[in-house]
Design a protein around this motif. Structure first.
Motif, PDB file in Angstrom:
ATOM      1  N   TYR A 112      37.834  -3.875  41.672  1.00 48.14           N
ATOM      2  CA  TYR A 112      39.013  -4.442  41.025  1.00 48.14           C
ATOM      3  C   TYR A 112      38.811  -5.937  40.741  1.00 48.14           C
ATOM      4  O   TYR A 112      39.257  -6.442  39.727  1.00 48.14           O
ATOM      5  N   ILE A 113      38.121  -6.598  41.633  1.00 42.75           N
ATOM      6  CA  ILE A 113      37.873  -8.035  41.390  1.00 42.75           C
ATOM      7  C   ILE A 113      36.467  -8.267  40.828  1.00 42.75           C
ATOM      8  O   ILE A 113      36.023  -9.401  40.727  1.00 42.75           O
ATOM      9  N   GLU A 114      35.807  -7.187  40.464  1.00 44.04           N
ATOM     10  CA  GLU A 114      34.425  -7.280  39.939  1.00 44.04           C
ATOM     11  C   GLU A 114      33.588  -8.196  40.829  1.00 44.04           C
ATOM     12  O   GLU A 114      32.980  -9.161  40.386  1.00 44.04           O
ATOM     13  N   LEU A 118      30.771 -11.946  40.523  1.00 46.40           N
ATOM     14  CA  LEU A 118      31.279 -13.278  40.874  1.00 46.40           C
ATOM     15  C   LEU A 118      30.144 -14.263  41.093  1.00 46.40           C
ATOM     16  O   LEU A 118      29.026 -13.869  41.421  1.00 46.40           O
ATOM     17  N   VAL A 162      46.843  -9.664  45.796  1.00 43.98           N
ATOM     18  CA  VAL A 162      45.990  -9.880  44.621  1.00 43.98           C
ATOM     19  C   VAL A 162      46.323  -8.859  43.534  1.00 43.98           C
ATOM     20  O   VAL A 162      46.515  -9.200  42.365  1.00 43.98           O
TER      21      VAL A 162
ATOM     22  N   LEU B 119      36.018 -18.697  36.911  1.00 41.21           N
ATOM     23  CA  LEU B 119      36.643 -17.372  36.992  1.00 41.21           C
ATOM     24  C   LEU B 119      37.565 -17.132  35.799  1.00 41.21           C
ATOM     25  O   LEU B 119      37.576 -16.051  35.213  1.00 41.21           O
ATOM     26  N   THR B 123      35.800 -12.420  33.091  1.00 43.48           N
ATOM     27  CA  THR B 123      36.447 -11.154  32.728  1.00 43.48           C
ATOM     28  C   THR B 123      37.917 -11.200  33.125  1.00 43.48           C
ATOM     29  O   THR B 123      38.334 -12.043  33.920  1.00 43.48           O
ATOM     30  N   GLU B 125      39.391  -9.314  35.071  1.00 40.08           N
ATOM     31  CA  GLU B 125      39.473  -9.113  36.515  1.00 40.08           C
ATOM     32  C   GLU B 125      39.304 -10.446  37.236  1.00 40.08           C
ATOM     33  O   GLU B 125      40.030 -10.752  38.181  1.00 40.08           O
ATOM     34  N   HIS B 126      38.347 -11.230  36.750  1.00 37.45           N
ATOM     35  CA  HIS B 126      38.110 -12.511  37.394  1.00 37.45           C
ATOM     36  C   HIS B 126      39.260 -13.477  37.131  1.00 37.45           C
ATOM     37  O   HIS B 126      39.642 -14.263  37.998  1.00 37.45           O
ATOM     38  N   ARG B 127      39.782 -13.372  35.936  1.00 34.02           N
ATOM     39  CA  ARG B 127      40.901 -14.257  35.615  1.00 34.02           C
ATOM     40  C   ARG B 127      42.087 -13.955  36.534  1.00 34.02           C
ATOM     41  O   ARG B 127      42.739 -14.841  37.053  1.00 34.02           O
ATOM     42  N   LEU B 129      42.000 -12.693  39.487  1.00 32.20           N
ATOM     43  CA  LEU B 129      41.719 -13.199  40.833  1.00 32.20           C
ATOM     44  C   LEU B 129      41.976 -14.702  40.890  1.00 32.20           C
ATOM     45  O   LEU B 129      42.596 -15.217  41.824  1.00 32.20           O
TER      46      LEU B 129
END
Lengths: 499, 1150
Positions: A112-114, A118, A162, B119, B123, B125-127, B129
């Motif tokens: 979900y947070i890839e 990161l 989150v 972030l 993506t 998803e990262h945004r 987060l």
């Protein structure tokens, strides 16, 4: 009309919303006399949750009824409008009034947070922030990061915080923002000891207070200073001990305490009115079922009390709910008390104020349903109240309104009552199977001029007496309003309820 | 009334109450008593862990002992809180000690500004987060000081994140399993274990650091409120439990932080770890720990070790209490590995805790293999490791299973001594042949020691063991080796050069160890590198000889020896000699060496003692054997007799002396390996060569070289002579050392035949001088004396000559190869002559250049006799000796052996073996001995007469060859009569009343020279010999006073033949006046044969002699003068021929 945007988060949120719906159907209203349109938003990734389903169905029926008969009939007297029916452009929202979470089905939090994509430092940060183990839906230990999110956040509100932040980008939130006006209020129902509720509450709260930083919203300033009430339900039921389940009673307490500390610094200051509610009564344990097959828990007295907090919040005058720069001025904190600590609470055990708010209305609605069940078919087409225009013929019971919406609602209501009665701590103001004279617990039938007997013919008489000189827009409206007034008359005359 | 809440504020319906704060939250009672420890995160924030830890500090800070705590069933702080606090402090302490963990710990910076931007640009998803983090950073900033920092520092251990800085609690630990990061720092607390340690039980330095930090930055107390409260509570506890630390903490100053601790960076210089803006963390100074370790009770008590970091000595199962380790007491649960694969001690990590610091463990000092010998160690000479056979016998000994590293800390003598504070070893033989070795190492703590222990077991097919340094168990390997050191004495004086030889015998020829190959290394205590090995020589190799012998030539003293089987995985062990120590005295030794053709003799005298043959007495044994010389049963059981036998064969016998197996005079022979290449190898005495004292005693196993004195043309002869001399020199030197003599004042006399050419003589002289200088550094040069001069002084010195001051005394020294004649008058040498007509002409092979024993009549006559005798009397060894010598086909060697038998100490009833006696009874050959004798006397008389010397009064005889006198007769008066007759006939005048007497030492004719040498004084020897030397040409009457080779024409040669014939007549005429048959038991048959045969082939023999000597003398120029009388050339042939013929006359008579 001012609106109350009511967020029902997680399983407890749904159940409290159900209780509230029942109360509203029975005609419970803020005593302030100021009406609010209720806009419920259910937030629960637990899509298959039966509580959720029942609530949704209930809301649909409520809305169908009020659509047909309006909201000034005593029963169903508060307008409930789901988000999709709020705007000018109807059905813009994909679902009715449930916030849809994206990318949670069959998804591990890690994905979900890839996580793998990161940057190294952020990977490290995520690794430690979301470290530790939890238990998955099969009862197996799993890394927190690997938890699948579609059955709720299973007691991991930090993960929930989150995921639920999708709220920030949701169409629902934007719709709320665009509809929000200065007189509107917001109320958030959640439990503190679960996953979804505990996480959802702060997320919604913080996103509202932090709306200034959300460029996608309208009415940001209004939201920032919105009048926000919230109830956080503390553990109130017992749980079957199950090794397999991630949810443990002992965990409930620990989590509650931890979360309360967090709230103290990071939540409390942002809420205008915060309602605390718990029950430490050791009663029937709930079946320990984490969710996929249901959390079909019996309705509980505490949920009804929680629903009353919404009513209470609506009664607070605007001037006591001021907020400046996103920070409430003089927030209030509330707790609930009853007069007698009884395992099965009856009206007499409640404090007067509570009794005043709910006893007559619930009794009215209850005798209404009892009449519907036991007497209606016998009286239709015979009794005067039925024959007066607009007549309510025998065939009335074949129409959708009655057959589907009202009956279904009433069945749900009985079920709700039954469950509350059977639960421990229980709420048992009615002896549902008893004849009418013994129906309301602790209420002796007024026997001054009769031999202390009350039966359905008395009800028919009360209805017929009430119907005189009244005009009704439709048989449906007549049905609702007449029974409201008739039952009130019956309770006054025969059971000694006051006005 | 019932309120559904926790404020305890009464109220009705929904009533106004208070927010839930500490009081309310604490009062929430867990019906299950807080048993749940693995609490899933309950905080609805991504920063839940920061919050958890913050709350944990808050809760724990309220407890009396900073541990989990209940008050009236009400949980004030849970065990989960205790764990969270402990883990957080663990991270902090790890970073404080980061220098000890550098290779495991990494710090990664997470910069909020940079990373959020990254972030958000990524993506969806990262945004999301990023936005969640941002939301909480903003909304919860007050509670977590997010407004006071941008950076989070992630701590990685072994590539896994274990913790992170927290702006509210300094650090928070990961919720993941951290067992990989269980680290013992300096104290006994292990990070992330199940034993939660409050701050006051942690390393005091760490505690002080935290207080220093808060002292330096007072703002921390308000910003890190709960941490500050924790510290406060901790200090209160210290006040009671650790007043010293309490006092120190209270004295801390704001600037102590900077001065006491180093800056903590991320590994990138300058990138410091910032807790809050402007507040950087620090770490322990590097030297700090090391300094403290110096106080550890485990520091090895070694005066010797001079390295920077003195190692600790650690053992498992330490039963002694209160041993201070690093910061804390030793924890019995610590496991010390038996082996640390890190060879560089300074890169080792201490067990139990986390610190790179040298330490020593069992396998550093103790080998995994214990070498068992097949004999008990000779513990008077070598340290036996305090061996005690609690079970079983002491038939076998064990070498010290010590590694070289041990000696970097201790001297070999430390182990041997029994003084307190020194290491001690015990080797205890237990059940089933196991041996427990306990090595006790003294440590810093007074009077205490650490024990290294290993139990060695016998490996067998049923119980195969392998040497594993990681195991306590070791294995025993048996090696059939022997080691002998020569000389077994140390001077300890650098000015006295050391010369050592060590012999190593390897008899591992069967079974698993047959591939073993040993190497020795020799060490001095003062130096960890072995001393240089001048040379290492193999005389025997297992493949060919079933035994290997190895010799180490060493020019330094050494204290201990490492023996190692260099074949892969072979055992290694240490040997510590218990040296004799030389204490210099003033005793002056004088030696005289008579290096003879057949025999060599050495005599010595000291001021305190009279002259006597060289000996090694039992109190001055020069060698030391590793095996106990009286306990050879084990060796014999294994038939490994080579272990002791090869010492005599190839090295140095234990004892030498009159009643010992070996004595002087001894045959002049040298032994060397058959495989020695004399030309190319640098050769060493007692490595390549030795004097084989076993010669003529035991069957030799080597190449034996005889005839060293004259075989100058032979390849390598010079080397051999030098080796021979050197061997003697070593024996003499060691005698002085063992006798506590004065090395420098030692005197050496050596002899040379006067017939020896000057060049040859000076060659010998150089060799003697050089060797003497090397071994004695003497102040007096060795004195070379003509062999013929010395006997006179012996007889003179022993008062055997009466009168003679005026009348001449003739000294006749009959050697193996030469006969020297000196005529003394007035006690001074007057005339000297020398010729190569000596014992070997009787017992040798004449002019045959190679051995001709097979055709030597006397050998053929007596050899079967001796063989039978030895066989019948059961002397198989000597029989083998005889046959071996016989193999070489040299008559002189064989007869030398015949002569030696009667002196062999292993022979009983020696008389019947006496060759002399046999010959004396052999009436057939006696005529030749008489002829031989007469020729010499005749020649002397001729010379004296020519030189107009008056008739002598004494004939004195010396030299091995003078033994032939007793073959002729044991009655010297008879011989005197015969001699008188010869003189009177030559002189044609009569002796006066004094007559002529004969003096000899018939039992020790050889020794006379040496003894005489020691009795002479310098002025006696101050003679220019060439001036008195005269060679009789025998043709003086024909006008030849001298002769050159080119003068030897047919006429001259005929004159010589005539001269011989004249002598033969003269000889036979003697019989007329002095019946050989009557007086001397000469058989008539032999006399007849002699008469017939002695006149034959004279001219041929002359030619043979000329050719032989021309070659011997290396005559190139024909005008060279003959240095010898031609008289004896034909005689040699005659004697040889006669003996052969006479021997056939009749069998041996008894």
């Amino acid at each position: 009309m001012a609106r109350l945007f009511l967020f029902a988060v997680g399983g407890t949120g749904s159940r409290v919303l159900k209780s509230l719906t029942m109360l509203l159907a029975a005609g419970v209203k803020p005593q302030s006399g100021r009406d609010f349109e209720i806009v419920p938003i259910i937030i629960d990734p637990h899509k298959s949750n039966d509580d959720l389903k029942r609530t949704v169905r209930l809301m649909d029926n409520y809305q169908a009824i009020t659509k047909k008969v309006g909201v000034d009939n005593g029963f169903f007297a508060t307008k409930i409008t789901t988000l999709d029916h709020l705007g000018l452009t109807e059905n813009k929202l994909s679902s009715n009034f449930t916030l849809t979470l994206q990318q949670v089905a069959n998804t591990r939090f890690r994905d979900y947070i890839e996580f793998n994509q990161l940057s190294e430092p952020t990977k490290g940060l995520a690794d430690i922030l979301f470290s530790g183990k939890t238990i998955d839906k099969h009862g197996e230990p799993v890394n927190l990061m690997d938890i699948e999110m579609d059955i709720g956040f299973i007691g991991n509100p930090n993960i929930g915080s989150v995921v639920l932040n999708q709220f920030k980008d949701s169409d629902e939130f934007r719709e709320i923002a665009s509809q929000f006006s200065g007189e509107d209020r917001i109320f958030i129902i959640s439990s503190i000891f679960g996953g979804t509720g505990a996480a959802g509450f702060p997320i919604i709260l913080k996103n509202i207070r932090n709306a200034m930083n959300n460029s996608r919203l309208n009415a940001r300033g209004l939201l920032e200073n919105a009048k926000i009430g919230a109830i956080t339900v503390l553990p109130y039921f017992n749980l079957e001990n199950s090794e397999k389940s991630p949810i443990h009673k002992s965990v409930f307490i620990g989590k509650t305490k931890a979360a309360l500390y967090y709230y103290l610094d990071n939540v409390n200051p942002s809420v205008n009115a915060l309602y605390y509610l718990n029950d430490d009564f050791t009663g029937n344990p709930y079946k320990n079922d984490p969710g996929d097959d249901g959390q079909q828990n019996q309705a509980h007295f505490i949920e009804m009390v929680a629903a009353l907090s919404v009513i209470d919040f609506l009664e607070i005058p605007d001037e006591e709910l001021n907020t400046e720069d996103g920070v409430p001025v003089n927030p209030v904190y509330k707790e609930f008390g009853i007069r007698v600590d009884s395992p099965i609470v009856q009206f007499g055990n409640l404090e007067d104020r509570t009794e005043e708010i709910i006893a007559k209305r619930l009794s009215q609605f209850s005798v209404f349903q009892k009449y519907m069940k036991e007497q209606l078919k016998l009286s239709l087409g015979r009794q005067r109240w039925s024959l007066d225009e607009p007549a309510i013929p025998k065939q009335f019971t074949d129409d959708t309104f009655y057959r589907s919406h009202l009956t279904e609602f009433m069945n749900a209501y009985v079920e709700w009552l039954t469950e509350m009665q059977q639960n421990r701590r229980g709420f048992g103001p009615f002896s549902l199977e008893s004849p009418l004279n013994a129906f309301i617990m602790g209420r002796d039938v007024n026997s001054k001029w009769f031999s202390g007997k009350v039966d359905m013919s008395d009800f028919d008489d009360a209805l017929s007496k009430t119907v005189r000189g009244k005009t009704y827009q439709s048989p449906e409206q007549k049905m609702i309003r007449l029974f409201f007034n008739g039952s009130e008359e019956l309770l006054k005359s025969k059971f000694g309820f006051k006005n | 009334m019932k309120v559904f809440g926790y404020t305890k504020k009464g109220g009705k319906h929904w009533f106004k109450s208070d927010p839930y704060a500490d009081k309310e939250i604490e009062s929430i009672i867990d019906p299950e008593g807080g048993s749940e420890v693995s609490l899933p995160t309950a905080i609805p924030s991504p920063f839940a862990r920061i919050d958890l830890v913050k709350t944990a500090f808050k809760n724990i800070g309220k407890t009396p002992e900073l541990r989990s705590y209940k008050r009236n069933d009400n949980i004030i702080a849970s065990s989960e809180d205790e764990k969270l606090v402990s883990d957080s402090l663990d991270i902090s302490e790890i970073l404080f000690n980061i220098d000890s963990l550098k290779n495991r710990i990494r710090i990664i910076v997470w910069n909020r500004v940079e990373e959020i931007v990254k972030l958000k640009n990524g993506t969806p998803e990262h945004r999301r987060l990023a936005e969640t983090l941002e939301l909480y950073f903003d909304e919860d900033q007050k509670a977590y000081n997010f407004d006071l920092t941008d950076n989070f520092y992630l701590i990685e251990c072994d590539h896994k994140i274990i913790g992170c800085t927290s702006p509210v609690t300094m650090f928070f630990a990961s919720g993941n399993d951290l067992s990989h990061a269980r680290i013992r720092l300096l104290s006994n607390d292990e990070s992330f274990d199940n034993k939660y340690t409050p701050l006051y039980e942690r390393d005091e330095h760490f505690q002080k650091y935290l207080y220093s930090l808060f002292r330096a930055y007072p703002v921390l107390s308000s910003r890190l409120k709960f941490f500050g409260e924790y510290l406060k509570r901790n200090l209160e506890i210290l006040n009671k439990t650790n007043p010293a630390l309490y006092d120190q903490v209270n004295r801390l100053l704001a600037n102590d932080l900077q001065s006491t601790y180093s800056e903590l960076d991320t590994g990138i210089s300058g990138q410091t770890v910032e807790l809050l803006y402007g507040i950087t963390l620090r770490k322990r100074k590097k030297g700090d720990i090391i300094d403290r370790l110096k106080n550890s009770d485990f520091i090895i008590a070694s005066d010797k070790y001079k390295g920077a970091l003195t190692p600790l000595v650690l053992q498992n199962h330490l039963t002694k209490a209160n041993f201070r380790y690093a910061e804390d007491e030793w924890d019995k649960t610590f496991r010390v590995p038996y082996f640390d694969p890190e060879a560089d001690l300074s890169r080792r990590w201490l067990p139990g805790i986390t610190l790179q610091y040298p330490y020593l463990t069992v396998s550093d000092f103790l080998e995994t293999q214990l070498v068992r010998l097949i004999y008990p160690i000779y513990k008077e000479k070598f340290f036996d490791g305090n061996f005690s056979p609690e079970v079983g016998d002491d038939l076998k000994g064990y070498l010290l299973p010590l590694k070289p590293l041990f000696f970097e800390y201790f001297d070999s003598q430390d182990l041997v001594s029994t003084m307190a504070g020194k290491p001690k070893i015990d080797m205890i033989q237990g059940a089933a042949g196991s041996v427990k070795v306990v090595l006790r190492i003294p440590v810093k703590r007074d009077g205490e020691y650490i024990s290294f222990e290993r139990i060695y077991h016998t490996s067998s097919e049923n119980n195969p063991l392998s040497a594993d340094p990681e195991q306590k168990k070791g294995i025993i390997v048996e090696h059939q080796v022997g080691l002998t050191i020569f000389p077994f004495i140390k001077t300890g004086m650098p000015e006295i050069k050391a010369y050592y030889r060590t012999q190593l015998i390897d008899r591992d020829v069967f079974g698993a160890q047959k591939e073993a190959q040993f190497e020795l290394r020799f060490f001095q205590d003062a130096n960890k590198d072995p001393i240089p090995i001048e040379a290492k020589k193999n005389r025997r190799v297992k493949a060919a000889d079933y035994v290997s012998s190895q010799y180490y030539v060493l020019n330094d003293e050494f204290d201990y020896v490492q023996i190692k089987n260099i074949i892969g995985g072979g055992a290694s062990a240490m040997i510590i000699p218990r040296w004799n120590v030389y204490r210099p005295g003033n005793e002056v030794y004088s030696f005289s060496v008579d290096f003879g053709t057949t025999n060599t003799h050495v005599e010595y005298k000291t001021e305190a003692d009279s002259i006597k043959p060289f000996d090694i007495k039992s109190n001055e044994i020069q060698i030391a054997t590793l095996f106990h010389p009286d306990k050879l049963d084990g060796i014999r059981q294994e038939s490994a007799d080579d272990i002791y036998q090869l010492i005599d064969y190839e090295f140095i016998p234990k004892l030498i002396g009159k009643n010992e197996e070996y004595s002087f005079p001894h045959r002049t022979v040298l032994a060397e390996s058959h495989s020695l290449n004399i030309d190319t190898d640098a050769t060493y005495t007692l490595a390549d060569f030795n004097i084989p004292f076993i010669y003529e005693r035991k069957e030799d196993k080597d190449r034996i070289k005889s005839n060293l004195k004259w075989a100058k043309k032979e390849r390598g002869n010079e080397k051999r002579i030098r080796a021979y001399f050197e061997n003697l020199m070593m024996l003499m030197r060691n005698k002085v050392l063992f006798g506590k003599g004065n090395l420098k004042e030692t005197q050496l006399i050596w002899f040379y035949p006067s017939s020896m050419k000057l060049g040859r003589k000076s060659q010998l002289e150089n060799t003697w001088n050089e060797l003497f200088q090397l071994y004695f550094r003497g102040t007096k040069k060795p004195v070379g004396i003509t062999e013929s001069l010395a006997p006179f002084y012996y007889f003179k010195g022993t008062n055997k000559l009466h009168g003679g001051a005026y009348k001449p005394v003739v000294s006749i020294d009959i050697g193996g190869g030469t006969t020297d004649i000196v005529i003394f008058q007035d006690n001074k040498p007057l005339l000297l002559t020398s010729f190569k007509f000596a014992a070997n002409n009787l017992f040798g092979d004449g002019y045959s250049e190679y051995g001709a024993a097979s055709s030597n009549g006397m050998i053929n006559k007596y050899q079967p006799h001796y063989e039978k005798l030895l066989l019948n009397n059961n002397y198989p060894d000597l029989l083998k000796v005889l046959r071996a010598i016989r193999e070489k086909n040299k008559s002189e060697d064989i007869s030398a052996f015949f002569f030696s038998i009667e002196n062999n100490p292993s022979i009983s009833a020696s008389r019947q073996y006496s060759f002399n006696a046999l010959l004396a009874n052999d009436e057939d050959v006696k005529i030749v001995f008489l002829y031989f004798y007469s020729a010499i006397i005749y020649h002397i008389a001729k010379l004296m007469k020519l030189k107009k010397v008056v008739l002598p009064t004494y004939l004195i005889f010396s030299g091995t060859g003078s033994k032939v006198l007793s073959v002729i007769t044991t009655d010297m008066t008879i011989l005197a009569k015969l001699s008188t007759l010869i003189f009177e006939n030559v002189y044609q005048e009569s002796f006066d009343v004094d007559g002529l007497s004969i003096e000899t030492e018939k039992d020790m004719p050889k020794e006379v020279t040496c003894k005489g040498g020691l009795m002479s004084n310098e002025q006696d020897l101050d003679i220019e010999l060439h001036k008195i030397k005269h060679t009789l040409t025998c043709l003086e009457e024909k006008g030849f006073d001298t002769l050159r080779y080119d003068q030897l024409d047919a006429t001259v040669k005929q004159h010589v033949v005539d001269y011989i014939q004249e002598f033969n007549k003269f000889f036979l005429a003697l019989n007329q006046k002095f019946s050989f048959i009557d007086h001397l038991n000469v058989s008539s048959a032999s006399l007849d044969l002699f008469k017939r045969e002695s006149a034959k082939h004279i001219r041929d023999y002359l030619e043979d002699g000329l050719a032989f000597n021309k070659k011997m003398d290396d005559v190139m120029a024909e005008d060279k003068e003959l240095e010898e009388s031609l008289f004896f050339y034909p005689l040699i042939g005659i004697v040889n021929n006669m003996i052969t013929q006479l021997s056939r006359l009749s069998p041996i008579t008894h």
